[in-house]
Design a protein around this motif. Structure first.
Motif, PDB file in Angstrom:
ATOM      1  N   LYS A  25      42.175  -4.990  13.971  1.00  0.00           N
ATOM      2  CA  LYS A  25      40.901  -4.409  13.983  1.00  0.00           C
ATOM      3  C   LYS A  25      39.899  -5.451  14.649  1.00  0.00           C
ATOM      4  O   LYS A  25      39.059  -4.786  15.500  1.00  0.00           O
ATOM      5  CB  LYS A  25      40.253  -4.046  12.449  1.00  0.00           C
ATOM      6  CG  LYS A  25      40.937  -2.806  11.905  1.00  0.00           C
ATOM      7  CD  LYS A  25      40.225  -2.506  10.570  1.00  0.00           C
ATOM      8  CE  LYS A  25      38.846  -1.628  10.878  1.00  0.00           C
ATOM      9  NZ  LYS A  25      38.364  -1.025   9.342  1.00  0.00           N
ATOM     10  N   GLU A  53      40.419  -4.835  18.617  1.00  0.00           N
ATOM     11  CA  GLU A  53      39.818  -3.383  18.805  1.00  0.00           C
ATOM     12  C   GLU A  53      38.369  -3.617  19.045  1.00  0.00           C
ATOM     13  O   GLU A  53      37.718  -3.146  20.166  1.00  0.00           O
ATOM     14  CB  GLU A  53      40.174  -2.379  17.683  1.00  0.00           C
ATOM     15  CG  GLU A  53      41.636  -1.988  17.643  1.00  0.00           C
ATOM     16  CD  GLU A  53      41.884  -1.240  16.429  1.00  0.00           C
ATOM     17  OE1 GLU A  53      42.965  -0.829  15.953  1.00  0.00           O
ATOM     18  OE2 GLU A  53      40.748  -0.724  15.860  1.00  0.00           O
ATOM     19  N   LEU A  54      37.756  -4.079  17.952  1.00  0.00           N
ATOM     20  CA  LEU A  54      36.231  -4.368  18.060  1.00  0.00           C
ATOM     21  C   LEU A  54      35.665  -5.191  19.286  1.00  0.00           C
ATOM     22  O   LEU A  54      34.625  -4.930  19.937  1.00  0.00           O
ATOM     23  CB  LEU A  54      35.865  -4.920  16.720  1.00  0.00           C
ATOM     24  CG  LEU A  54      34.211  -5.032  16.588  1.00  0.00           C
ATOM     25  CD1 LEU A  54      33.731  -3.685  16.430  1.00  0.00           C
ATOM     26  CD2 LEU A  54      33.987  -6.000  15.518  1.00  0.00           C
ATOM     27  N   LEU A  55      36.319  -6.109  19.591  1.00  0.00           N
ATOM     28  CA  LEU A  55      35.917  -7.204  20.697  1.00  0.00           C
ATOM     29  C   LEU A  55      36.317  -6.590  21.902  1.00  0.00           C
ATOM     30  O   LEU A  55      36.032  -7.287  22.844  1.00  0.00           O
ATOM     31  CB  LEU A  55      36.916  -8.371  20.545  1.00  0.00           C
ATOM     32  CG  LEU A  55      36.127  -9.647  19.652  1.00  0.00           C
ATOM     33  CD1 LEU A  55      35.464  -9.156  18.195  1.00  0.00           C
ATOM     34  CD2 LEU A  55      36.734 -10.751  19.539  1.00  0.00           C
ATOM     35  N   GLY A  56      36.809  -5.460  22.008  1.00  0.00           N
ATOM     36  CA  GLY A  56      37.186  -4.994  23.610  1.00  0.00           C
ATOM     37  C   GLY A  56      38.425  -5.540  24.286  1.00  0.00           C
ATOM     38  O   GLY A  56      38.614  -5.503  25.373  1.00  0.00           O
ATOM     39  N   ILE A  57      39.246  -6.100  23.373  1.00  0.00           N
ATOM     40  CA  ILE A  57      40.442  -6.905  23.869  1.00  0.00           C
ATOM     41  C   ILE A  57      41.718  -5.853  23.879  1.00  0.00           C
ATOM     42  O   ILE A  57      42.460  -5.923  24.765  1.00  0.00           O
ATOM     43  CB  ILE A  57      41.037  -8.012  23.073  1.00  0.00           C
ATOM     44  CG1 ILE A  57      39.952  -9.263  23.410  1.00  0.00           C
ATOM     45  CG2 ILE A  57      42.179  -8.585  23.525  1.00  0.00           C
ATOM     46  CD1 ILE A  57      39.851 -10.398  22.528  1.00  0.00           C
ATOM     47  N   GLY A  58      41.759  -4.885  23.050  1.00  0.00           N
ATOM     48  CA  GLY A  58      42.645  -3.971  22.769  1.00  0.00           C
ATOM     49  C   GLY A  58      43.997  -4.259  22.035  1.00  0.00           C
ATOM     50  O   GLY A  58      44.500  -5.399  22.257  1.00  0.00           O
ATOM     51  N   PHE A  59      44.371  -3.368  21.020  1.00  0.00           N
ATOM     52  CA  PHE A  59      45.524  -3.780  20.305  1.00  0.00           C
ATOM     53  C   PHE A  59      46.774  -3.870  20.934  1.00  0.00           C
ATOM     54  O   PHE A  59      48.022  -4.555  20.422  1.00  0.00           O
ATOM     55  CB  PHE A  59      45.557  -3.027  18.958  1.00  0.00           C
ATOM     56  CG  PHE A  59      45.994  -1.556  19.104  1.00  0.00           C
ATOM     57  CD1 PHE A  59      47.380  -1.218  19.389  1.00  0.00           C
ATOM     58  CD2 PHE A  59      45.092  -0.667  19.005  1.00  0.00           C
ATOM     59  CE1 PHE A  59      47.733  -0.073  19.536  1.00  0.00           C
ATOM     60  CE2 PHE A  59      45.580   0.682  19.315  1.00  0.00           C
ATOM     61  CZ  PHE A  59      46.703   1.038  19.461  1.00  0.00           C
ATOM     62  N   GLU A  60      46.793  -3.310  22.290  1.00  0.00           N
ATOM     63  CA  GLU A  60      48.062  -3.173  23.000  1.00  0.00           C
ATOM     64  C   GLU A  60      48.525  -4.700  23.525  1.00  0.00           C
ATOM     65  O   GLU A  60      49.528  -5.016  23.952  1.00  0.00           O
ATOM     66  CB  GLU A  60      48.109  -2.258  23.978  1.00  0.00           C
ATOM     67  CG  GLU A  60      47.240  -2.541  25.140  1.00  0.00           C
ATOM     68  CD  GLU A  60      47.264  -1.640  26.499  1.00  0.00           C
ATOM     69  OE1 GLU A  60      47.981  -0.379  26.247  1.00  0.00           O
ATOM     70  OE2 GLU A  60      46.855  -1.684  27.310  1.00  0.00           O
TER      71      GLU A  60
END
Lengths: 477, 477
Positions: free
Chosen positions: B190, B193-200
């Motif tokens: 999460k 996701e929030l930081l704009g790094i992306g979980f992929e």
């Protein structure tokens, strides 16, 4: 292998009667503090007290703890409980917080999810607020620490709407741009930094009479689109931090609709003019048209720290930005794992305290009429302060007072640098003497005194005496 | 123009003696709840009570409020205060929370900044914890809602270290990659996701005996570098959410040093084995080598919700990720605007409640020895539960119990789908009967029962009786 004794590792009181007696003593001391708050202004924390805060962790009786808290903690408050505190924008707290605080401590609710009372109460508090703000049925919300958190949540929901893949793939090369009036609270910039959008993509639109210039706003948007950026977010002010001004929220809603932008409103304190009398209520007209709204209960609703709220008109957009349930959090039809929806799917936190109870207790105990009257009266006091400043031959307002914020210089007959020094000195001296708390800000190129009145304990005589004290120090300086 | 009457808009009690009497009554009811907690298991909130939570905001006497809270709020708790609650990972709360809650309500501290006692106390609590965790002097920290928030703050500090321009320019095209063991808590995903790094960009490294496979980790990093990514963050587990396992934290620290990665440790509950007895203390060896550490006080330190902490070894990195002071927050040499550093420069929140007081009160009242003994005893109880499961002819553990988490299936002689259904049914039935609270998770391709024992009220007899109840329902099912 395990310990069978009820005494050996249990942390509950060994002697409940002793604990009861000491807890009642703590309550007496706490109510004394509330009742005598006018005689207990802010004071600097003595060095010896700071040293006694060092954690020993060697164990103490409840009686010793109550003594230490009474002697070392109660006097070392931040001043915002006092009737003449108008620094920054801080609420005063309420007697109802004490009632809610006791019950809340023994419930110890984790409101991240599951099926229990605190979550139902939170939904009730959110729904009442939604109605007061004029947002549509179906609006979702979640209580948070404050407007800074609410802003992060709202901006992420806005971003996911235009970039549905961002949770998976990250921000990448899409250049999102954001629009807000000059003087927007720093929470907007900090949220854009955290989200990886970058503050250089925030356009600060000039103000006209304290409101965003809508023509300049449209021009900024067009220019960014022409340069290949994706304008996605417009941030309105309902109560600017420096001067308490309000954007034309209906005007912003029209621009947002025309340009397909998400309209977020920062209503940290100012949203609450919704329950004030005219003319102040009209300042927040149009606030219910926001896609998202951030506001605090701990400022102008006087509720104890911390408690803010984010409201998002499109619940699906809200959930799609945050919902995620791994296997250890699966919901169930029955039992404790029921109670959908869970608040953890609407924000950052999985563990969450019980903020709803203190808000609910305040709303039910005081009622909307009394809370609205206190807000209205705060605006009247700011207007009174402005009148006194204006009437003084040697003071000057930075700008007309429109809500509860009054910014002024204590002497106009000095060079700007000397006025800055004098205003800073006056703020510090009055804080130290306990006479009144102003904070400072910069306006017209100098440091000025600033009062943001979100204090249900302030009276007209407090304003008179504080301005008289400023005049006395200004003359001496 | 302003209101001169002390009565007309003031929200403080009209009659202090009445208020005192009612507050003492609320305290009695609250202590009754604490004292009788074993007789008050979770129960579903009645529909009539849910309806009565609807906010009327029409005003009530304190007596009416105390009655409503006693009747409608105290019984509707989330169950985690009960001696047989082991669902999810939830703390029980402490009697000290009640003492701290009263004082905290009348101080109403905003700990975002300024010069007052709560901030000094927060520094004292952070410094004690830093020492216990073995992190270096100069480590900075900030109390937050919980590990989810702490993770966001730590990851942003880690990102700013490798991308100093990210606050200004955003994430852009730099592909940052992150490494964690399979089974890492969802807070990591999460936050990315929030930081704009992306979980992929999160690589889930396989585990060997519950620990990240260090060879596989190094291979992942090398592959990402070869593909042009920038590996920047390694996330270790000190107490995995599903099974309570610990990574080899010293091994991770070596990989992090070799590969120039920021080592973050998720120690939400598991960090607190630092104050437990051997052998459990050894599980968290090496935790002090982390660049950042996230942990909670509201889980395995039993303190009331919510309270977590992020510790960051490099204070400059921490500040450079969050510090920002606009003109309305300028610091002063003296007075209330003194007291640098301000906690708002170490995280998201500008308004912050007073979490330090309840932690400080717990540490000073119970002491490290008693808290450590309770943690040790919880590990012993988990081992006892494992022994009882293993001794049962028809139950099976998902994995050996290493700390305080025990996951098992209640019957092995059914098909996996039938075991899943049965285990879910048992969890719900025991929650509803009030006999015990297990939650569920997935292991070996099925739903299993899960106990995470972070409960100072649990005793060996509670474990015996809960497992007996599971066996009874398993047989009946």
């Amino acid at each position: 292998m395990a310990n069978d004794s009820a005494k050996n590792c249990g942390l509950d009181p060994d002697n409940w009667e002793d604990f009861r007696a000491e807890a009642h003593r703590m309550l007496e001391m706490s109510i004394d503090q509330l009742q005598q708050v006018a005689e207990r202004p802010w004071q600097e924390v003595p060095e010896a007290v700071k040293e006694r805060y060092a954690v020993e962790a060697s164990g103490s009786s409840t009686a010793e703890i109550v003594d230490r808290i009474t002697d070392e903690v109660l006097p070392s408050h931040g001043g915002n409980i006092h009737p003449r505190f108008w620094g920054w924008v801080q609420g005063t707290g309420l007697a109802s917080d004490l009632i809610a605080g006791m019950a809340g401590a023994v419930i110890n609710a984790n409101t991240g999810g599951r099926d229990h009372g605190a979550n139902y109460m939170e939904r009730a508090v959110i729904d009442w607020t939604r109605q007061k703000m004029g947002m549509p049925e179906g609006t979702s919300g979640v209580l948070v620490a404050g407007t800074s958190q609410a802003t992060v949540i709202a901006f992420q929901a806005a971003r996911v709407r235009v970039m549905p893949q961002v949770r998976k793939s990250g921000q990448g090369t899409t250049r999102l741009t954001v629009y807000a009036g000059q003087g927007i609270h720093n929470a907007t910039r900090k949220a854009l930094e955290l989200l990886g959008i970058g503050f250089e993509n925030l356009r600060l639109v000039p103000l006209v009479d304290g409101q965003m210039d809508l023509a300049a706003l449209r021009a900024h948007i067009a220019k960014d689109r022409a340069a290949g950026a994706l304008p996605f977010l417009l941030v309105g002010m309902a109560g600017s931090v420096d001067l308490g001004t309000y954007d034309d929220l209906n005007g912003l809603a029209e621009v947002a609709a025309d340009e397909d932008l998400w309209l977020h409103v920062d209503g940290a304190f100012g949203a609450w003019t919704r329950i004030a009398d005219a003319p102040w209520r009209g300042l927040s007209d149009g606030i219910g048209r926001a896609d998202s709204l951030a506001l605090d209960f701990h400022k102008w609703m006087y509720v104890g720290y911390d408690c803010g709220l984010v409201l998002i008109a499109d619940e699906a957009a809200h959930r799609s930005a945050f919902a995620a349930r791994p296997s250890y959090l699966e919901a169930a039809e029955r039992g404790l794992a029921g109670g959908d929806p869970w608040f953890c799917d609407y924000g950052i936190d999985l563990s969450r305290g019980n903020r709803a109870l203190k808000v609910w207790t305040a709303l039910e105990m005081y009622g909307e009429a009394a809370l609205g009257a206190a807000i209205t009266d705060n605006c009247r006091l700011a207007a009174l302060m402005a009148d006194e400043v204006t009437a003084h031959p040697n003071m000057r307002l930075a700008a007309p007072v429109v809500s509860n914020v009054c910014v002024f210089t204590a002497r106009t007959d000095l060079a700007p640098e000397a006025q800055s020094l004098l205003n800073s000195e006056i703020a510090q001296t009055l804080q130290e003497s306990g006479e009144a708390v102003f904070s400072t800000t910069r306006a017209d190129g100098m440091v000025m005194l600033r009062a943001a009145i979100t204090n249900h304990r302030s009276r007209a005589e407090d304003i008179h005496e504080a301005i008289a004290a400023v005049a006395r120090l200004a003359q001496a300086g």
